[in-house]
Design an enzyme around this catalytic site. Structure first.
Site, PDB file in Angstrom:
ATOM      1  N   LYS A 154     -40.430 -45.932 -20.286  1.00  0.00           N
ATOM      2  CA  LYS A 154     -39.876 -45.391 -21.293  1.00  0.00           C
ATOM      3  C   LYS A 154     -39.523 -45.997 -22.358  1.00  0.00           C
ATOM      4  O   LYS A 154     -39.707 -45.554 -23.471  1.00  0.00           O
ATOM      5  CB  LYS A 154     -38.827 -44.276 -20.572  1.00  0.00           C
ATOM      6  CG  LYS A 154     -39.493 -43.136 -19.920  1.00  0.00           C
ATOM      7  CD  LYS A 154     -38.279 -42.338 -18.986  1.00  0.00           C
ATOM      8  CE  LYS A 154     -38.983 -41.413 -17.933  1.00  0.00           C
ATOM      9  NZ  LYS A 154     -37.962 -40.948 -17.046  1.00  0.00           N
ATOM     10  N   GLN A 200     -31.941 -40.881 -15.634  1.00  0.00           N
ATOM     11  CA  GLN A 200     -33.100 -40.852 -14.557  1.00  0.00           C
ATOM     12  C   GLN A 200     -32.634 -40.197 -13.271  1.00  0.00           C
ATOM     13  O   GLN A 200     -31.582 -40.557 -12.673  1.00  0.00           O
ATOM     14  CB  GLN A 200     -33.316 -42.235 -14.538  1.00  0.00           C
ATOM     15  CG  GLN A 200     -34.587 -42.510 -13.738  1.00  0.00           C
ATOM     16  CD  GLN A 200     -36.023 -41.960 -14.242  1.00  0.00           C
ATOM     17  OE1 GLN A 200     -36.340 -41.965 -15.325  1.00  0.00           O
ATOM     18  NE2 GLN A 200     -36.740 -41.112 -13.261  1.00  0.00           N
ATOM     19  N   ASP A 256     -34.630 -33.938 -21.565  1.00  0.00           N
ATOM     20  CA  ASP A 256     -35.543 -33.617 -20.249  1.00  0.00           C
ATOM     21  C   ASP A 256     -35.422 -31.972 -20.408  1.00  0.00           C
ATOM     22  O   ASP A 256     -36.534 -31.438 -19.372  1.00  0.00           O
ATOM     23  CB  ASP A 256     -34.748 -34.185 -19.249  1.00  0.00           C
ATOM     24  CG  ASP A 256     -35.654 -35.211 -18.495  1.00  0.00           C
ATOM     25  OD1 ASP A 256     -36.582 -35.436 -18.748  1.00  0.00           O
ATOM     26  OD2 ASP A 256     -34.897 -36.058 -17.766  1.00  0.00           O
TER      27      ASP A 256
END
Ligand code: NAD
Length: 296
Positions: A54, A98, A121
């Site tokens: 990422k 994460q 997200d």
């Protein structure tokens, strides 16, 4: 029928190039560089790989990448303090924590402490509610990637019968909401669904997000249907490690009109959509027009 392969790797490269163009324009015309902060707690090897790639792709499209690596014993208080700092940092437009988090940390509490406008997200409860009521939100990356590929392939999805297999908060449920938003007739199937083969056989669009290697055989697929395979399953075959999806690709490709492969289908779209979401968040934060074609 032999299915057209929907090349997610090529499509994702196109999305990233589009994001990079827009980022360059933002820098030149507005003096703004979008920034994505990624928070990793602990040393889960798979998470470390995701975070690294990422970060690399964030920099490749010209954005600032801020990585925060915390040790596995980090307290909830310290993690929430970091998120609060990032929420208030104007150079950070997107925040991603994460998952999974170590067991002593409350995932819902942590996710819901992110500023919803920076929640790239799309897991914050406000974004879930906004998506569910058809309002502007941050959309979870994997379903957004699936939607982009479907729109690209079909143009309009209006009136199509769609079956989503899997009802997770990360993939299945938001995918169903997005398909509904594009006027599909949507069925969500799951582990308790009766006669799954019959449900799947009615679908013009099948999105499989289960996590069971090759569980959908070709004879469940309606002739000409579009199959989006979200599953990523590691198996051993002929003494080799292999990645396979939730759909039996070989038999499904004989009946489908179009199908995503694994690997090289949905997977690459997820990070591309994370970058797209960061750009969208940056544009919204600065009251600038949103990038076209990169949002739901
Ligand atoms: P999950 O375990 O949270 O949810 C799985 C869902 O499948 C559940 O809702 C369950 O009801 C359903 N299910 C289980 N057994 C079933 C059965 N026999 N028949 C019908 N439904 C059944 O998983 P998830 O997080 O939604 O992920 C699903 C898959 O997608 C996994 O393989 C995961 O690795 C993959 N994934 C890929 C990406 C990507 O970037 N491509 C992103 C997220 C998840």
């Amino acid at each position: 029928m032999v299915a057209q392969v929907i090349d997610g790797k090529a499509f994702a490269a196109k999305v990233r190039a589009q994001v990079a163009d827009q980022v360059a324009k933002l820098k030149e015309e507005n003096g703004i560089t979008p920034g994505l902060a990624v928070v990793l707690v602990g040393e889960d090897p798979a998470s470390q790989v995701y975070v690294r790639s990422k970060g690399k792709m964030t920099v490749e499209v010209g954005m600032n990448s801020y990585e925060h690596k915390l040790d596995a014993e980090t307290s909830e208080e310290d993690l929430l303090a970091l998120i609060d700092k990032l929420n208030n940092d104007p150079s950070v437009h997107g925040i991603l924590v994460q998952l999974p988090l170590p067991k002593h940390l409350n995932e819902d509490l942590v996710i819901n402490s992110i500023d919803p406008a920076k929640d790239v997200d799309g897991f914050h409860i406000s974004n879930v509610g906004l998506l569910g009521t058809g309002q502007k939100s941050m959309v979870p990356c994997t379903p957004l990637g699936c939607l982009m590929m479907l729109r690209d392939h079909h143009g309009s999805l209006s009136g199509m019968d769609a079956v989503v297999i899997g009802r997770s908060n990360i993939v299945g449920k938001p995918m169903a909401q997005l398909l509904l938003g594009d006027s599909c007739t949507v069925t969500i199937a799951h582990s308790r669904t009766k006669d799954l083969p019959d449900v799947v056989r009615r679908a013009d669009i099948v999105v499989a997000a289960v996590g069971r290697p090759e569980m959908v055989p070709g004879d469940w697929i309606k002739e000409g249907a579009t199959v989006i395979d979200v599953g990523i399953n590691r198996i051993e075959r002929d003494g080799k490690n292999k990645l396979v999806g939730d759909v039996d690709y070989a038999s499904a490709a004989e009946r489908a009109g179009a199908i995503t492969p694994v690997p090289g289908g949905v997977g690459p779209m997820t990070i591309a959509c994370l970058l797209a979401n960061t750009l969208t968040a940056c544009c919204r934060a600065n009251s600038l027009p949103e990038p076209e074609g990169l949002t739901a």
